[in-house]
Motif scaffolding. Structure first.
Motif, short mmCIF file in Angstrom:
data_model
loop_
_atom_site.label_atom_id
_atom_site.label_comp_id
_atom_site.label_asym_id
_atom_site.label_seq_id
_atom_site.Cartn_x
_atom_site.Cartn_y
_atom_site.Cartn_z
N SER A 97 8.70 -0.53 -4.92
CA SER A 97 8.07 -0.18 -3.81
C SER A 97 7.56 -1.55 -2.83
CB SER A 97 6.67 0.80 -4.09
OG SER A 97 7.03 1.71 -4.87
N PRO A 105 2.18 4.50 2.72
CA PRO A 105 3.00 5.11 1.54
C PRO A 105 4.35 5.13 1.79
CG PRO A 105 1.11 6.56 2.20
CD PRO A 105 1.31 5.40 3.42
N ALA A 122 6.61 7.68 -3.08
CA ALA A 122 5.18 8.07 -3.68
C ALA A 122 5.17 9.53 -4.06
CB ALA A 122 4.07 7.60 -2.53
N ALA A 138 -0.66 10.55 -3.19
CA ALA A 138 -0.83 9.62 -1.65
C ALA A 138 -1.56 10.32 -0.86
CB ALA A 138 0.74 9.58 -1.02
#
Length: 456
Positions: free
Chosen positions: A316, A358, A362, A367
């Protein structure tokens, strides 16, 4: 299939609905902390019986499974090894026909202890608890997710980079085609199947566009109740993977699947209305309300402390870098996509804030819960938002964690969030994510072999 055939449950008698759609098998989903759908497949007679006697169980270790499939254990080792059952309670309002599977239906389920106390490690319960906080104040949260994903060629060897799939013209994309309608046509077989199957399951899909990456698409879902939409996001991911696979491709929701391409996000549009549906983020004069300003202030204060809810994997953080088509800041502005928090153009009824941080990887329940609870705390604490950003906010100094390790440390220390989201959830989430981080750090990457093996 007749146009007037209702293929998603709309409050009808469950047994009648199952009979009308000739359902003989039900897949019962329990989303885990990573948004992976775990659960059971039941013959329809067993499913109906479980609704009567509430005797449908799943091992509680389902919430301790890391993303690579290993059990992460628990802080409480007794719990980890005892692995007690949870009671599964299907949410029949989520029943829908499973497209492409004659006689099969899907349903989401909630999990409980044997004496009906919610199993609070469940992301569905976490989001529902946040929505209850709003309900107690006479508010109703409204959200709309935008989800990006890549279509790729099959990738059986994870040591090899991901490549674009071959389109209808027999060639893979090798350059960017943002918003290009002809480029969209290359994947029409996938998108047509996806829309058809979404209609069968009752997914509220809106517009679809070609994004800036090669074979990268974005789907918008119509605004509505956050819990229902979180269910729909996970169902959409399942349908997208099925549609891609049926056409010899893969669909991936990794945040950064291709190093030289844009990452994939899950932008969340949020607003609050009162019990009568009156918008609360703008006054009668159309100007931003104090509540709206405090909501943004809460997002600015707490997002950096709860980033694992928006960026839950080591990959991420490869997406959240300046000038990589993703914001690396918590600046806010009107209609400025370089800001982490964007206020789209629109009148009073459309006043909302878009959380652009996000990733597509996610968990949608978490989120959404994180975004709403950050805004809630901003209202409760009367937090001021910063001055509106202007120009290129990519140049703004970032206060976000740059690695998963830093993000987990800050998340664990965020006491206001810990108190509201619950210790059960915090302990479980931190354990799973810490184990995943440790597993990743034990892997030697191709970059290390390429640049260090014969040089250091």
């Amino acid at each position: 299939m007749p146009d007037n055939l209702n293929t998603s449950f709309a409050g009808a008698d469950t047994q009648s609905w199952l009979k009308t759609h000739a359902i003989n098998e039900v897949e019962c989903f329990v989303p885990d902390v990573n948004g992976v759908l775990r659960g059971k497949t039941l013959p329809v007679a067993k499913f109906l019986k479980s609704l009567e006697d509430r005797a449908l169980y799943l091992p509680s270790s389902a919430f301790l499974v890391a993303v690579d499939g290993r059990y992460s254990g628990s802080i409480d080792e007794g719990f980890a090894y005892a692995d007690p059952d949870m009671r599964m309670v299907p949410d029949t309002s989520t029943l829908c026909v499973a497209p492409g599977n004659a006689g099969k239906a899907y349903v989401f389920a909630d999990t409980f202890h044997m004496y009906d106390r919610p199993w609070m490690a469940s992301p569905r319960h976490v989001l529902r608890a946040v929505l209850d906080l709003y309900h107690k104040r006479g508010w109703r949260a409204v959200m709309a997710p935008e989800l990006e994903f890549y279509l790729t060629a099959p990738n059986p060897d994870p040591d090899r980079p991901i490549t674009a799939p071959v389109g209808r013209n027999g060639r893979p994309e090798n350059v960017q085609h943002p918003y290009d309608m002809q480029a969209m046509e290359e994947f029409e077989a996938v998108t047509r199947r996806l829309y058809e199957h979404a209609a069968i399951t009752g997914l509220p899909l809106d517009t679809l566009i070609h994004e800036s990456g090669t074979a990268q698409l974005e789907i918008n879902l119509l605004h509505g109740d956050p819990l229902a939409l979180a269910d729909k996001v996970l169902l959409f991911k399942r349908l997208a993977r099925q549609a891609a696979q049926a056409n010899g491709m893969h669909a991936t929701f990794m945040a950064k699947p291709i190093a030289a391409q844009a990452g994939s996000s899950m932008h969340l549009h949020m607003s609050i209305v009162d019990e009568s549906g009156e918008p609360l983020f703008a006054g009668k004069d159309g100007e931003d309300s104090e509540m709206f300003a405090h909501f943004i202030g809460g997002l600015q204060k707490y997002i950096p402390e709860i980033m694992p809810l928006f960026a839950p994997n080591v990959n991420s953080y490869r997406r959240i870098r300046p000038n990589h088509s993703a914001p690396a800041n918590i600046e806010w502005s009107h209609d400025n996509r370089s800001c982490g928090l964007r206020v789209p153009l629109g009148g009073r009824a459309a006043r909302r804030i878009e959380n652009r941080l996000p990733g597509a990887d996610a968990n949608p329940y978490l989120a959404m819960a994180g975004s709403l609870i950050a805004g809630y705390l901003g209202i409760e604490e009367q937090l001021a938002r910063s001055a509106e950003a202007s120009g290129n906010a990519y140049k703004s100094k970032s206060t976000l964690p740059k690695t998963m390790e830093e993000a987990l440390d800050r998340f664990a220390a965020c006491e206001p969030m810990r108190a509201l989201l619950g210790e059960d959830f915090f302990q479980t989430y931190l354990r799973v994510k810490s184990v995943e981080l440790d597993l990743f750090q034990s892997v030697v990457t191709s970059w290390e072999r390429d640049h260090l093996l014969l040089k250091v």
